[in-house]
Design a protein around this motif. Structure first.
Motif, PDB file in Angstrom:
ATOM      1  N   PHE A 121       0.918  -1.154  -0.007  1.00 19.95           N
ATOM      2  CA  PHE A 121       0.429   0.095  -0.006  1.00 19.95           C
ATOM      3  C   PHE A 121       0.757   1.387   0.495  1.00 19.95           C
ATOM      4  N   GLY A 122       2.071   1.179  -0.358  1.00 19.52           N
ATOM      5  CA  GLY A 122       2.563   2.678  -0.612  1.00 19.52           C
ATOM      6  C   GLY A 122       2.456   3.402   1.357  1.00 19.52           C
ATOM      7  N   LEU A 123       2.781   2.445   2.438  1.00 21.63           N
ATOM      8  CA  LEU A 123       2.230   3.172   3.466  1.00 21.63           C
ATOM      9  C   LEU A 123       3.817   4.035   4.826  1.00 21.63           C
ATOM     10  N   SER A 124       4.147   4.619   4.821  1.00 23.01           N
ATOM     11  CA  SER A 124       5.735   4.742   5.773  1.00 23.01           C
ATOM     12  C   SER A 124       5.308   4.113   6.534  1.00 23.01           C
ATOM     13  N   ALA A 125       6.623   3.229   7.110  1.00 24.14           N
ATOM     14  CA  ALA A 125       6.400   2.094   8.149  1.00 24.14           C
ATOM     15  C   ALA A 125       7.494   2.442   8.988  1.00 24.14           C
ATOM     16  N   LYS A 126       6.934   2.203  10.455  1.00 25.05           N
ATOM     17  CA  LYS A 126       8.590   2.511  10.734  1.00 25.05           C
ATOM     18  C   LYS A 126       8.559   1.247  12.136  1.00 25.05           C
ATOM     19  N   MET A 127       9.638   0.036  11.935  1.00 26.69           N
ATOM     20  CA  MET A 127       9.738  -1.294  12.783  1.00 26.69           C
ATOM     21  C   MET A 127      10.056  -0.294  14.465  1.00 26.69           C
ATOM     22  N   ILE A 128       9.959  -1.530  15.527  1.00 27.93           N
ATOM     23  CA  ILE A 128       9.770  -0.673  16.464  1.00 27.93           C
ATOM     24  C   ILE A 128      10.982  -1.994  16.763  1.00 27.93           C
ATOM     25  N   PRO A 129      12.354  -1.954  17.726  1.00 25.45           N
ATOM     26  CA  PRO A 129      12.558  -3.331  17.924  1.00 25.45           C
ATOM     27  C   PRO A 129      11.866  -3.356  19.150  1.00 25.45           C
ATOM     28  N   PHE A 134      12.714 -10.466  23.559  1.00 22.21           N
ATOM     29  CA  PHE A 134      12.451 -10.428  22.867  1.00 22.21           C
ATOM     30  C   PHE A 134      10.605 -10.264  23.019  1.00 22.21           C
ATOM     31  N   THR A 135      10.832  -9.087  24.199  1.00 23.73           N
ATOM     32  CA  THR A 135       9.858  -8.395  25.009  1.00 23.73           C
ATOM     33  C   THR A 135       9.370  -7.272  23.461  1.00 23.73           C
ATOM     34  N   LEU A 136       7.651  -7.337  23.679  1.00 27.59           N
ATOM     35  CA  LEU A 136       7.641  -6.007  23.266  1.00 27.59           C
ATOM     36  C   LEU A 136       7.000  -5.145  25.009  1.00 27.59           C
ATOM     37  N   ASN A 137       7.881  -3.837  24.482  1.00 31.41           N
ATOM     38  CA  ASN A 137       7.604  -2.912  25.872  1.00 31.41           C
ATOM     39  C   ASN A 137       6.654  -2.091  24.807  1.00 31.41           C
ATOM     40  N   VAL A 138       5.417  -1.773  25.004  1.00 34.78           N
ATOM     41  CA  VAL A 138       4.606  -0.089  24.701  1.00 34.78           C
ATOM     42  C   VAL A 138       5.081   0.958  25.145  1.00 34.78           C
ATOM     43  N   ASP A 139       5.234   1.057  26.060  1.00 31.78           N
ATOM     44  CA  ASP A 139       6.124   2.402  26.460  1.00 31.78           C
ATOM     45  C   ASP A 139       7.595   2.561  24.972  1.00 31.78           C
TER      46      ASP A 139
END
Length: 354
Positions: A121-129, A134-139
């Motif tokens: 879709f040609g979107l601007s994407a940001k990959m957040i490590p 390997f936990t995902l921290n919503v902060d």
């Protein structure tokens, strides 16, 4: 590629599904399918009467299926949109809630289709490590102004985010949509569905491929505020109004109604998962804590790529990702107890031969 392919299409990096080799019979532990057949009620629902109606279009409103899904979750049909697998529903969400200056964010290690759809879709994407463990921290997502996609439990790690953390993310910025992809939530995750009535910026997406044994039926669905569902319908009716076939609708409604079978299958997967984790840890593996119908594991004695290849040579398929940070791991679907016993036995033999 043909000479007619557009430059935009040529630049895409498509998602790579788990392999489905036909050269021999394998123990398939690579695509997170259920080891169990569909509910007996599903088999009964695919009746001769329904087969004889295949000359007619399916109901574009999916009314019976939406009603069955809504009834199970204590929602209303206007809170539900069904699709041809959760991948299609995710695509609707990418198209509906991203673009026009509104970017998208997702984890660097997560379901690979997010990256493919953002590119499509040609979107601007940001990959957040993900964090080091390997936990995902919503902060790490709090300051992002666009749409956020979170697989919970995450794939391929199997790790989950507490619902309270998702709630903090929703409240931090009510003017952005948070899409929670709960494809594996029924195996131990904490669903965000109970928060739908409180937050109009929450969209939950689930699938019937895993816990309801309908991977081949291609059924997924979104749950959210009626306004969000209306947005998804706007995309759907601009793309494919008859997106769910009538046999899958009948199967899906029956699967949602058979709660006893659903509960029993999920419990069996959780029990087998616990046994498998224990056996692999006894063999020296590191196994990430999983709330899904798969585990993510590595051995200090054999690289992930070599383990994948050696298992395949011996008739067992697992998934290996040749990517930074996770190259040493393999993702192993939880199959039947018999299949997992065969896996553990084969791994033990491979390690002994080193």
């Amino acid at each position: 590629m043909s000479r007619f392919l557009s430059n935009e299409a040529a630049a895409l990096a498509p998602y790579t599904p788990g392999e489905q080799p036909q050269d021999q019979q394998y123990i398939k532990l690579n695509t997170n399918e259920s080891p169990f057949p569909p509910s007996p009620k599903v088999i009964k629902a695919i009746s001769r009467a329904e087969l004889l109606k295949l000359n007619l279009y399916s109901d574009p409103t999916c009314s019976a299926l939406h009603a069955a899904i809504a009834d199970y979750y204590g929602l209303k049909p206007e809170n539900v949109l069904a699709g041809n697998g959760s991948d299609e529903v995710l695509a609707f969400a990418f198209r509906a809630f991203c673009g026009g200056g509104r970017g998208v964010a997702y984890a660097d290690i997560t379901y690979g289709f997010y990256k493919a759809q953002a590119a499509l879709f040609g979107l601007s994407a940001k990959m957040i490590p993900l964090r080091e463990d390997f936990t995902l921290n919503v902060d790490d997502y709090m300051d992002f102004p666009g749409t956020i996609f979170i697989a919970n439990p995450n794939a391929p790690t199997g790790m989950s985010v507490p619902r309270a953390d998702i709630q903090r993310l929703l409240e931090a910025n009510p003017n952005r949509v948070v899409v929670v992809d709960e494809a594996y939530v029924d195996f131990g995750g904490e669903s965000c569905v109970p928060m739908i009535f409180r937050y109009d910026n929450l969209l939950v997406i689930q699938t019937m491929s895993k816990s309801r044994q309908l991977a081949g039926g291609r059924l997924g669905f979104a749950l959210g505020h009626p306004d969000l569902i209306a947005d998804l319908n706007r995309v759907k009716y601009s793309f494919n109004p008859y997106n769910v076939n009538r046999l899958s609708m009948a199967a899906g409604a029956a699967a949602m109604a058979d709660t006893a079978y659903f509960d029993a299958c999920c419990a069996a997967v959780r029990q087998t998962r616990a046994w498998t984790v224990g056996e692999l840890e006894n063999l020296g593996f590191t196994v990430l804590p999983s709330s899904a119908n798969f585990i993510f594991a590595k051995s200090q004695r054999i690289p992930g790529g070599e383990l994948y290849r050696r298992l395949k040579e011996n008739g067992i398929l697992v998934r290996w990702f040749d990517a930074d940070r996770i190259r040493d791991y393999v993702r192993i679907t939880i199959g039947s107890m018999e299949q997992m016993e065969a896996l553990v036995d084969q791994i033990g033999q491979l390690l002994e031969a080193l």
